[in-house]
Design a protein around this motif. Structure first.
Motif, mmCIF file in Angstrom:
data_model
loop_
_atom_site.group_PDB
_atom_site.id
_atom_site.type_symbol
_atom_site.label_atom_id
_atom_site.label_comp_id
_atom_site.label_asym_id
_atom_site.label_seq_id
_atom_site.Cartn_x
_atom_site.Cartn_y
_atom_site.Cartn_z
ATOM 1 N N ALA A 1 34.511 31.379 29.550
ATOM 2 C CA ALA A 1 34.999 32.332 29.455
ATOM 3 C C ALA A 1 35.632 33.167 31.642
ATOM 4 C CB ALA A 1 33.360 33.264 29.855
ATOM 5 N N GLY A 2 35.951 33.910 30.583
ATOM 6 C CA GLY A 2 36.758 34.197 32.863
ATOM 7 C C GLY A 2 37.119 35.888 32.290
ATOM 8 N N SER A 3 37.638 35.607 33.803
ATOM 9 C CA SER A 3 36.887 38.256 32.934
ATOM 10 C C SER A 3 38.397 37.891 33.695
ATOM 11 C CB SER A 3 35.716 38.259 34.706
ATOM 12 O OG SER A 3 36.268 37.686 35.509
ATOM 13 N N ARG A 4 39.286 37.383 34.284
ATOM 14 C CA ARG A 4 40.694 38.492 34.952
ATOM 15 C C ARG A 4 41.660 37.622 33.954
ATOM 16 N NH1 ARG A 4 37.164 39.671 38.397
ATOM 17 N NH2 ARG A 4 37.607 37.913 39.957
ATOM 18 N N ILE A 5 42.129 37.012 32.945
ATOM 19 C CA ILE A 5 43.090 35.758 32.480
ATOM 20 C C ILE A 5 44.009 36.561 32.002
ATOM 21 C CG2 ILE A 5 43.528 34.274 30.490
ATOM 22 C CD1 ILE A 5 39.881 33.789 30.381
ATOM 23 N N ILE A 6 45.084 36.751 31.871
ATOM 24 C CA ILE A 6 46.220 37.129 31.587
ATOM 25 C C ILE A 6 46.772 36.488 30.408
ATOM 26 C CG2 ILE A 6 47.375 38.451 34.086
ATOM 27 C CD1 ILE A 6 48.985 36.255 33.834
ATOM 28 N N LEU A 7 47.231 37.301 29.491
ATOM 29 C CA LEU A 7 47.752 36.472 28.368
ATOM 30 C C LEU A 7 48.302 34.737 27.938
ATOM 31 C CD1 LEU A 7 46.858 37.853 25.306
ATOM 32 C CD2 LEU A 7 49.565 38.660 24.997
ATOM 33 N N SER A 8 49.414 35.317 29.195
ATOM 34 C CA SER A 8 50.362 34.136 29.159
ATOM 35 C C SER A 8 49.373 32.877 29.976
ATOM 36 C CB SER A 8 51.484 34.707 30.371
ATOM 37 O OG SER A 8 50.843 34.857 31.683
ATOM 38 N N SER A 9 47.976 32.990 30.484
ATOM 39 C CA SER A 9 47.482 32.476 31.270
ATOM 40 C C SER A 9 46.692 31.258 30.191
ATOM 41 C CB SER A 9 47.050 32.493 32.333
ATOM 42 O OG SER A 9 47.998 32.451 33.061
ATOM 43 N N LEU A 10 46.289 32.574 29.138
ATOM 44 C CA LEU A 10 44.906 32.392 27.900
ATOM 45 C C LEU A 10 44.533 30.936 27.417
ATOM 46 C CD1 LEU A 10 43.626 34.782 25.502
ATOM 47 C CD2 LEU A 10 43.876 32.046 24.738
ATOM 48 N N ARG A 11 45.723 30.042 27.430
ATOM 49 C CA ARG A 11 45.293 28.677 27.645
ATOM 50 C C ARG A 11 45.330 27.330 28.360
ATOM 51 N NH1 ARG A 11 49.750 27.353 22.531
ATOM 52 N NH2 ARG A 11 49.259 29.581 21.091
ATOM 53 N N VAL A 12 45.128 27.918 29.549
ATOM 54 C CA VAL A 12 45.310 27.158 31.074
ATOM 55 C C VAL A 12 44.074 26.884 31.395
ATOM 56 C CG1 VAL A 12 46.126 26.780 32.921
ATOM 57 C CG2 VAL A 12 47.652 28.307 31.409
ATOM 58 N N ALA A 13 42.587 26.212 30.988
ATOM 59 C CA ALA A 13 41.289 25.206 31.081
ATOM 60 C C ALA A 13 41.281 26.261 32.803
ATOM 61 C CB ALA A 13 41.574 24.336 31.167
ATOM 62 N N SER A 14 42.959 26.236 33.686
ATOM 63 C CA SER A 14 41.864 26.732 34.905
ATOM 64 C C SER A 14 41.696 28.100 34.971
ATOM 65 C CB SER A 14 42.699 26.489 35.987
ATOM 66 O OG SER A 14 44.006 26.604 35.705
ATOM 67 N N SER A 15 42.009 28.974 33.650
ATOM 68 C CA SER A 15 42.444 30.326 33.677
ATOM 69 C C SER A 15 40.357 30.566 33.779
ATOM 70 C CB SER A 15 43.078 30.970 33.199
ATOM 71 O OG SER A 15 44.254 30.744 33.103
ATOM 72 N N TYR A 16 39.982 30.062 33.205
ATOM 73 C CA TYR A 16 37.981 30.083 33.021
ATOM 74 C C TYR A 16 37.627 30.318 34.073
ATOM 75 C CZ TYR A 16 40.364 30.850 27.934
ATOM 76 O OH TYR A 16 41.340 31.105 27.142
ATOM 77 N N ASP A 17 36.500 30.777 34.749
ATOM 78 C CA ASP A 17 35.708 30.714 35.555
ATOM 79 C C ASP A 17 34.170 30.353 35.254
ATOM 80 O OD1 ASP A 17 36.903 33.692 35.936
ATOM 81 O OD2 ASP A 17 37.368 32.073 37.277
ATOM 82 N N HIS A 18 33.854 30.036 33.549
ATOM 83 C CA HIS A 18 32.980 29.906 33.306
ATOM 84 C C HIS A 18 32.487 28.975 32.096
ATOM 85 C CE1 HIS A 18 31.280 33.157 35.976
ATOM 86 N NE2 HIS A 18 32.054 33.553 35.409
#
Length: 125
Positions: A97-114
């Motif tokens: 889960a991540g709280s500030r993920i833009i659509l273009s980064s949704l597939r990137v694991a590093s975008s997720y905090d938890h």
């Protein structure tokens, strides 16, 4: 945010499983929830993701429409329905889960905090 993934198991080719992701005591409001998987000897890869607000979804191209992600707002749960399973789907599946993920980064694991602890999916022929 602590995440719990469940629903994995061992199935035969062509079978189905439904994975669940919950955040006990917390809400997914404002978050994007993603599913990733990691097979032995391979890198973690994106499977699917959903924005809690609005329900926008995204899928890995390789899935060929076999998986479906959804959310139950009342239960604060994200599901990954996996159909027509193949041996190559065998992996540990993680929800994130991540709280500030833009659509273009949704597939990137590093975008997720938890991240959750993962649940094993084994598909045998």
């Amino acid at each position: 945010v602590q995440l719990q993934a469940s629903g994995g198991g061992a199935v035969q080719v062509g079978g189905s499983l439904r994975l669940s992701c919950v955040a006990p005591g917390r809400t997914f409001r404002g978050y994007t929830v993603g599913w990733f998987r990691q097979a032995p000897g391979k890198e973690r890869e994106f499977v699917s993701g959903i924005r809690w607000s609005g329900g926008t979804t995204s899928y890995a191209d390789s899935l060929e429409g076999r998986f479906s992600i959804s959310r139950d707002i009342a239960k604060n749960t994200v599901y990954l329905q996996m159909n027509s399973l193949k041996p190559e789907d065998t992996a540990v599946y993680y929800c994130a889960a991540g709280s500030r993920i833009i659509l273009s980064s949704l597939r990137v694991a590093s975008s997720y905090d938890h991240w959750g602890q993962g649940t094993q999916v084994t598909v045998s022929s």
